[in-house]
Design an enzyme around this catalytic site. Structure first.
Site, short mmCIF file in Angstrom:
data_model
loop_
_atom_site.label_atom_id
_atom_site.label_comp_id
_atom_site.label_asym_id
_atom_site.label_seq_id
_atom_site.Cartn_x
_atom_site.Cartn_y
_atom_site.Cartn_z
N ALA A 363 37.22 39.55 45.46
CA ALA A 363 35.92 39.00 45.06
C ALA A 363 35.30 39.65 43.84
CB ALA A 363 34.95 39.09 46.22
N GLY A 367 31.80 36.81 40.15
CA GLY A 367 31.31 35.58 39.52
C GLY A 367 31.47 34.36 40.40
N LYS A 368 32.64 34.19 40.98
CA LYS A 368 32.89 33.02 41.84
C LYS A 368 32.17 33.14 43.17
CE LYS A 368 37.44 32.05 39.77
NZ LYS A 368 37.52 33.27 38.93
N ASP A 386 37.13 43.26 48.60
CA ASP A 386 37.75 43.83 47.40
C ASP A 386 38.17 45.27 47.70
OD1 ASP A 386 37.77 42.81 44.29
OD2 ASP A 386 37.88 44.98 44.45
N ASP A 414 41.83 46.31 51.37
CA ASP A 414 43.00 45.71 50.75
C ASP A 414 43.28 44.42 51.52
OD1 ASP A 414 45.61 44.93 50.07
OD2 ASP A 414 46.27 46.99 49.75
N CYS A 485 43.73 33.13 36.28
CA CYS A 485 43.30 32.85 34.91
C CYS A 485 44.51 32.98 33.99
CB CYS A 485 42.16 33.75 34.48
SG CYS A 485 42.45 35.50 34.69
#
EC number: 2.1.1.176
Length: 551
Positions: A363, A367-368, A386, A414, A485
């Site tokens: 996460a 942003g998302k 995260d 994790d 991305c």
């Protein structure tokens, strides 16, 4: 007095959980970019200072001081933006600092920047003015982006190749700055020569200034004669790729791979996109009662050029002026956040609905997760997982600023071990996986030089592990979204096809009903094209888990 802040980029594509062996640590340790994060200057100062210790150990020794602090003599004749650019480039190349470091010009942040200059060069320059700050940003990003191209020309214009090969790092940065200013910024050539010669002489020695003078005057001459010594695109495929890599300043392996996947013409268009100055998108924080119309009024008042997103109703595309937006405090107030439209479209693929429980597997910096939370309209829960505690703290603070902390719950873990320690199931699971980041090279200037073909091979194993873990968190009938991305099929389509062979309980859910036309592949996946869509390259697949149990 309010504390000064700094803004820097952090990337979802090299999540720290990818660093689970020594060779991966080496491959991915310096690749952070994309999402804006606002932190106290003291925090980022400490991090960057640690990263740049290698440079500090080689800096000139200043004179003694009776007050206990070393004093540096002011040199008013040296161009401050060139001095700061040279030192920052040195920190990036030798100290692994962030190429995209930005500052809101708080006193502490600005002093920190100038302290690095003093310790490295051995003298003080005058303080940076607003125009100087903009030039530093342009020159540093541009010199890093065009490094292969600039180095080729510098080497060709040196009397001997060994002169270039043995050139000390600071001298090379000064030449890169001068070449970039003349070739890409169109500054008056002889003024640039004089300024960079002076910087070389006072920061190094007279002989270094003489070398800069000779090489840069050769550049001015060949530029005026339109005879820059660039390679011809000819010969076999390998030779053509090498020439295109030099002309367009990309690694050869990337160029060869893109020519194979896209064809030469589209590969060149992609490199041209990567070499343009980055633009950014702002997402309005509607939970704060702020609308896109309100943001437009602010941007008009600040004279920041912008366009309304044609794809997303709560996004505004900003072509320039991010420093003004930062200084105005819009990010710190939580009124808007920086999120590329390509990432916003990934959230559209998730399609968060009020009342749902959603797990965001990688996460931070968030942003998302923040965008998904805003879609839940105070009904539902986001579990933001995260492995990096520091980045989770940033996400938690951002959720507070945007009035979303009642929706977002952060968990430090994790994700590969998460299903064992946290036996929960969710309506929807988003895995925004660590990846090569080949879709965001226009924003991350130095990422192209920190990537190897071998990284893609290593990442495939990690991505498969994460997908398997994320799949176990999905309820029967629930949705799993895998996104990157990256524009490389090895990290995208190939990972999904391999996953479906391992997990027959999942099927592809075509995304056409969630996205504008032109973003959906024949297989039903989401893919954004940087050249065609003028946004980052991104990918997402939406998968539905069967309600039937599989043996």
């Amino acid at each position: 007095m309010a504390e000064a802040y700094s803004v820097f980029f952090v990337s979802p594509f090299t999540h720290p959980l990818s660093i689970h062996s020594a060779h991966r640590r080496k491959a991915f340790s310096s690749s952070w970019a994309i999402d804006f994060i606002v932190l106290p200057s003291s925090s980022i100062t400490t991090k960057v200072h640690m990263l740049c210790a290698a440079i500090s150990s080689n800096t000139p020794s200043p004179g003694p001081s009776t007050s206990g602090k070393r004093l540096y003599k002011l040199n008013p004749e040296v161009s401050p933006h060139r001095a700061v650019s040279a030192v920052r480039l040195l920190r990036i190349e030798q100290g692994k600092a962030f190429a995209d470091l930005l500052s809101d010009k708080g006193r502490k942040a600005m002093k920190n920047e100038m302290d690095y200059v003093e310790r490295t060069l051995g003298f003080r320059t005058r303080d940076l003015e607003d125009r100087d700050v903009r030039l530093v940003t342009d020159i540093v990003g541009g010199a890093v982006r065009w490094k292969r191209y600039l180095d080729h020309l510098i080497m060709c214009l040196c009397n001997e190749e060994t002169t270039f090969r043995n050139m000390e790092p600071l001298l090379l940065q000064i030449l890169r700055i001068g070449f970039y200013e003349i070739l890409k910024l169109g500054m008056p050539p002889y003024a640039v020569v004089d300024e960079n010669v002076r910087l070389a002489k006072v920061s190094l020695r007279a002989g270094a200034g003489n070398l800069v003078n000779g090489v840069m005057r050769k550049l001015v001459l060949v530029k005026e004669q339109d005879s820059l010594p660039l390679p011809n695109v000819e010969g076999d495929e390998r030779a053509q790729a090498r020439a295109l890599a030099t002309i367009n300043s990309h690694p050869v392996w990337m160029v060869r791979r893109w020519i194979k996947l896209l064809g030469q013409e589209e590969a060149v268009e992609l490199m041209n996109w990567n070499n343009t100055d980055p633009t950014f998108s702002l997402r309005v924080s509607q939970r704060k009662g702020y609308t896109r119309a309100d943001l437009v009024v602010k941007l008009n008042d600040m004279k920041v050029p912008h366009e309304l997103s044609v794809w997303m109703d709560d996004f505004v595309h900003v072509q320039a002026g991010m420093q003004a937006i930062i200084h105005a405090g819009l990010l710190k107030q939580g009124l808007c956040s920086v999120l590329d439209e390509s990432a916003g479209l990934v959230v559209s693929v998730v399609d968060p609905q009020p009342g749902e429980t959603i797990i965001d597997c990688c996460a931070a910096p968030g942003g998302k997760a923040l965008y998904m939370a805003s879609k839940l309209k105070s009904q539902g829960t986001i579990w933001a997982v995260d492995i990096n505690k520091g980045r989770l703290r940033v996400l938690k603070e951002a959720s507070r600023l945007q009035n979303l902390d009642d929706i977002i719950n952060t968990i430090h873990a994790d994700i590969r071990l998460f299903p064992v320690n946290y036996p929960m199931k969710a309506d929807k699971v988003l895995l925004d996986a660590p990846c090569s980041g080949l879709g965001v090279l226009s924003k991350k200037a130095d990422l192209r030089w920190n990537r190897r073909l071998e990284d893609l091979m290593e990442l495939k194993e990690l991505q498969d592990e994460l997908l398997d873990a994320a799949a176990s968190l999905v309820k029967p009938g629930g949705v799993l979204v895998y996104s990157t991305c990256s524009i490389d099929p090895a990290e995208n389509e190939a990972r999904i096809e391999a996953f479906l062979l391992r997990h027959p309980e999942f099927d592809v859910d075509p995304v056409h009903r969630f996205l504008p036309p032109g973003f959906v592949t024949a297989r039903g996946f989401y893919k954004s094209n940087p050249v065609r869509h003028s946004m980052d390259g991104s990918f997402a697949a939406r998968l539905i888990r069967s309600k039937v149990c599989f043996a």
